[in-house]
Design an enzyme around this catalytic site. Structure first.
Site, PDB file in Angstrom:
ATOM      1  N   ASP A  19      40.976  53.676 -51.969  1.00  0.00           N
ATOM      2  CA  ASP A  19      42.450  53.962 -51.708  1.00  0.00           C
ATOM      3  C   ASP A  19      43.076  54.479 -53.065  1.00  0.00           C
ATOM      4  O   ASP A  19      42.627  54.377 -53.929  1.00  0.00           O
ATOM      5  CB  ASP A  19      43.064  52.576 -51.683  1.00  0.00           C
ATOM      6  CG  ASP A  19      44.581  52.734 -51.736  1.00  0.00           C
ATOM      7  OD1 ASP A  19      45.258  53.275 -50.900  1.00  0.00           O
ATOM      8  OD2 ASP A  19      45.137  51.633 -52.448  1.00  0.00           O
TER       9      ASP A  19
ATOM     10  N   ASP B 133      43.687  47.497 -52.804  1.00  0.00           N
ATOM     11  CA  ASP B 133      44.479  46.428 -53.654  1.00  0.00           C
ATOM     12  C   ASP B 133      45.732  46.175 -52.765  1.00  0.00           C
ATOM     13  O   ASP B 133      46.100  45.025 -52.793  1.00  0.00           O
ATOM     14  CB  ASP B 133      44.778  47.063 -55.046  1.00  0.00           C
ATOM     15  CG  ASP B 133      45.879  47.978 -54.781  1.00  0.00           C
ATOM     16  OD1 ASP B 133      45.879  48.693 -53.922  1.00  0.00           O
ATOM     17  OD2 ASP B 133      46.559  47.829 -55.981  1.00  0.00           O
TER      18      ASP B 133
ATOM     19  N   ASP C 168      45.755  47.411 -47.140  1.00  0.00           N
ATOM     20  CA  ASP C 168      44.393  47.807 -47.381  1.00  0.00           C
ATOM     21  C   ASP C 168      43.449  46.522 -46.564  1.00  0.00           C
ATOM     22  O   ASP C 168      42.231  46.934 -46.649  1.00  0.00           O
ATOM     23  CB  ASP C 168      43.831  47.901 -48.875  1.00  0.00           C
ATOM     24  CG  ASP C 168      44.386  49.114 -49.351  1.00  0.00           C
ATOM     25  OD1 ASP C 168      44.628  50.174 -48.600  1.00  0.00           O
ATOM     26  OD2 ASP C 168      44.692  49.021 -50.746  1.00  0.00           O
TER      27      ASP C 168
END
Lengths: 645, 123
Positions: A330, A523, A527
């Site tokens: 991410d 995180d 996600d």
């Protein structure tokens, strides 16, 4: 009687038998001859081997057989035969029974000691817990035991004291050594408003903090719980081992009987030779090396990674991490710091910033925070705009100084004209990995604000290390293609998937899985689905609880190098499991035919004593090999491995 | 003559071992006794776990009381992988292990070497 005492007892009584073995060829016998041997061995059998026999019998009644079954049958056979031989005036083998018992107990004693040191990680973690805390009660500071600290309590921490529970500093500043929980070697400076972690060590300042998590909710308790679960979990590879172990012991007994029958009935060996071969088979076949190969390695591997602030949740994750081909990241908060900052303002700086700040003052968008921070730093007076209206998917508009003003992303170009100079600047800023927002008033774009979320210091190094391990790196982001590619180029990521809606992250992970197992590092709350979908979900510890819950591996520190370390440690541990299984298995499969006398024609045969020694050594070598995991070198050298945790 | 006798005995022994260890020998599940607001089952550890299957009621706080009679180091540890429990069982002493009954399901447990197996069913 403990294993140690049983060992010492049988060792002392076996010594005369050992001496006699060497002196007999010289014509020196033990006083009392065979009868002394008989009494010594009987004592060994009764005291030291007794528990083996007891346990073997109990297992037998439950239709089970275990390693004790093999030890008991092997030694009892040698003992009973020798008793018969003694009465019949033939050669006796009392020492075989006594030596085998002694050697096996020696092996078990060391194994026990080593197992305890392998499982030490959890108790060391628990020991980190502070014992008491100075809590404010009725305006007075009183010392109370840890268990009585409640959420909301104000607690004072003085220099050199341990922080009792998790919380937020209310007054004072200090530097805190968090290495025992996060693995982070550098002490961190904390001030009012910062979070502190229970069980970490305060170094120089005195401060007060408000307890936010106590008891089982603290970070340390959660880590302990996770490590416990990981250490008791089974790697999938273990399942096939268990199936083998279940049928192994009875199968060995059958092989032993067959060995005896073949030697005695078909080959025509003497009763003694046939019996010794059969006993050797029983003794060497103990499957305990097979049984402990996986659990000990798993225990040491997960324990070691926990010390570095890498929590591997279970054996399944560990095995999966070993097969990962692609690592997906991410962007925001994972590759980048997650704190965007204004880097450039194009146009009349003061006006652009003031209009932008007025428009963003009540927004919760992370980019708004960056603009407001900048306005604060520049001491711009911010007055909230009126008549807010969202421009769907593009930005917001509102009234500033009686005029219609707007702010938003590059999609606003469709509605407003952007002159050539600004357009060039925008392209240039975007290629520098900056997100550009347009600011306008009275239908005129008056300027641009460039905002950048800088990559973490560890990102580039981590990507290079992953590539060196032959892994493909991918970045998933909701940001636009140009910004994403600029960041990717800066840190060295292979593939960029930009303009991803938060809900689509899991789908992209699924598509990538078609090419091989995927690890996802993230995180945020959004996600969580991707973390669960990926073969291995790696949650950054600075993230949200839900992300931590969804991840198979949790990184306590906010350091991307830990992704590399986690994958490397998983691989190391899993390879060690395979190595252990290989040795344990080779040992048992090769040992049995040798013990059965298949190679006797070439002069290669085992006697029961050597078989007993070999068996003890095999268990020991497996445990020792697992413990060596603690010492194995990591190429991604962790900064803080030496710390106690 | 002796040899033929030995052969016959050996074959009989092999047959017996195969039947005894590999044949189907069923064991009955034991329900936990609910006393007031909690439930408890005693499990004797001797060459295995008896009863080896224990049924607990969902939502009622439960404990398993292990009593290890067996001296074997094989059985000295009991491991519930699903609950993260790995405890040492002192010999000839009752050792109480609380079980989380909030989620129904079948949970296997085993000795430290994973050679002896037991099961807890929560429903």
């Amino acid at each position: 009687m403990s294993i140690k005492n049983r060992f010492v007892f049988s060792l002392i009584l076996s010594l005369p038998l050992l001496i006699e073995m060497f002196t007999t060829p010289l014509g020196i016998m033990l006083p009392g001859g065979v009868w002394t041997m008989f009494f010594l061995t009987t004592a060994v059998m009764a005291v030291s081997a007794g528990p083996f026999i007891e346990s073997a019998w109990a297992a037998f009644r439950h239709h089970h057989a275990n390693m004790d079954t093999l030890v008991a049958i092997g030694t009892t056979t040698a003992y009973l035969y020798s008793f018969y031989a003694m009465l019949a005036g033939k050669d006796v083998f009392f020492e075989s029974a006594a030596f085998v018992v002694t050697l096996i107990l020696l092996g078990q004693y060391f194994e026990e000691k080593m197992k305890h040191s392998a499982s030490g990680a959890v108790s060391k973690l628990v020991d980190l817990q502070a014992k008491d805390a100075e809590v404010m009660r009725d305006g007075q500071l009183v010392k109370v035991p840890l268990a009585e600290v409640a959420v909301g309590d104000i607690i004072r921490v003085r220099p050199g004291q341990k922080i009792a529970v998790d919380g937020v500093i209310t007054e004072g500043t200090s530097t805190i050594d968090e290495s025992m929980v996060t693995g982070e070697s550098m002490p961190v400076t904390k001030k009012a408003g910062d979070h502190v972690i229970g069980a970490t060590m305060n170094s120089n300042g005195t401060f007060m903090f408000k307890a936010s998590k106590v008891g089982n909710d603290t970070l340390l308790s959660q880590i302990v719980e996770m490590v416990k679960k990981a250490q008791t979990s089974h790697a999938p590879i273990q399942k096939s081992v268990d199936k083998v172990a279940d049928i192994f012991v009875p199968a060995v007994l059958i092989v032993a009987i067959a060995t005896f029958t073949i030697w005695y009935v078909f080959i025509g060996a003497s009763l003694v030779t046939a019996m010794l071969f059969a006993v050797s088979v029983v003794i060497i076949a103990c499957p305990c090396a097979l049984g402990i190969a996986t659990p000990t390695a798993l225990m040491v591997g997960t324990g070691r990674s926990a010390k570095m602030g890498i929590l591997i949740k279970n054996g399944e994750v560990l095995e999966a991490a070993n097969h990962v081909k692609t690592v997906v990241f991410d962007k925001t908060g994972t590759i980048t710091e997650g704190h965007p900052q204004v880097t450039d303002i194009v146009g009349d700086e003061a006006t652009v910033l003031r209009v932008a700040a007025n428009l963003e003052v009540s927004s919760e968008h992370p980019l708004a925070a960056a603009i407001l921070d900048k306005a604060k730093a520049e001491k711009v007076d911010v007055t909230a705009a009126e008549n807010f209206q969202a421009i769907e998917g593009k930005g917001v508009q509102a009234t500033v100084d009686g005029q219609q003003a707007f702010i938003g992303n590059d999609k606003l170009i469709a509605d407003y004209k952007l002159d050539a100079t600004l357009s060039d600047r925008m392209a240039q800023l975007q290629s520098e990995a900056k997100t550009v927002v347009l600011v306008g008033i009275a239908d005129q774009i008056i300027g641009l604000i460039a905002i950048q979320d800088a990559p973490k210091a560890s990102s580039a190094g981590a990507m290079a290390a992953l590539k060196a391990r032959g892994l493909r790196t991918v970045m998933l982001t909701g940001d636009n293609q140009r910004v994403a590619e600029a960041i990717a180029a800066e840190v060295g990521i292979d593939t960029v998937i930009a303009d991803v809606l938060p809900g689509d992250k899991a789908d992209h992970v699924k598509q990538l899985q078609a090419e091989g197992p995927v690890a996802f590092v993230g995180d945020g709350i959004n996600d969580a689905p991707a973390l669960t979908t990926a073969d291995v979900g790696i949650a950054m510890g600075s993230g949200t609880d839900i992300a931590i819950e969804s991840g198979g591996i949790v990184l306590v520190k906010n350091d991307l190098m830990d992704v590399v370390r986690a994958l490397e440690l998983s691989k190391k541990t899993f390879n060690r499991i395979k190595l252990n299984l290989f040795w344990a298995f080779i040992y048992n499969t090769l040992g049995i035919p040798v013990a059965a006398g298949v190679f006797a024609v070439f002069g290669l045969a085992l006697n029961p004593e050597i078989a007993g020694l070999g068996m003890a050594l095999s268990s020991l070598s497996v445990v020792a090999s697992s413990l060596l995991l603690n010492k194995s070198k990591l190429t991604s050298t962790p900064a803080t491995d030496a710390h106690v945790a | 003559m002796t040899k033929i006798l030995v052969l016959i005995v050996a074959l009989l022994l092999i047959g017996f071992i195969a039947w005894w260890f590999f044949g189907k020998h069923t064991t009955a599940a034991v329900d936990a006794a609910v006393t007031g607001s909690s439930q408890d089952v005693g499990v004797e550890v001797s060459g295995g776990y008896s009863p080896s299957t224990v049924v607990l009621k969902k939502g009622v706080p439960a404990t398993l009381t292990f009593n290890r009679k067996d001296p074997s180091s094989c059985l000295e540890q009991v491991v519930f992988p699903d609950f993260g429990i790995n405890e040492f069982l002192p010999q000839n002493e009752a050792h109480v292990i609380p079980i989380d009954t909030s989620k129904p399901g079948e949970y296997d447990y085993a000795c430290g070497m994973n050679m002896f197996h037991g099961k807890v069913i929560i429903k």
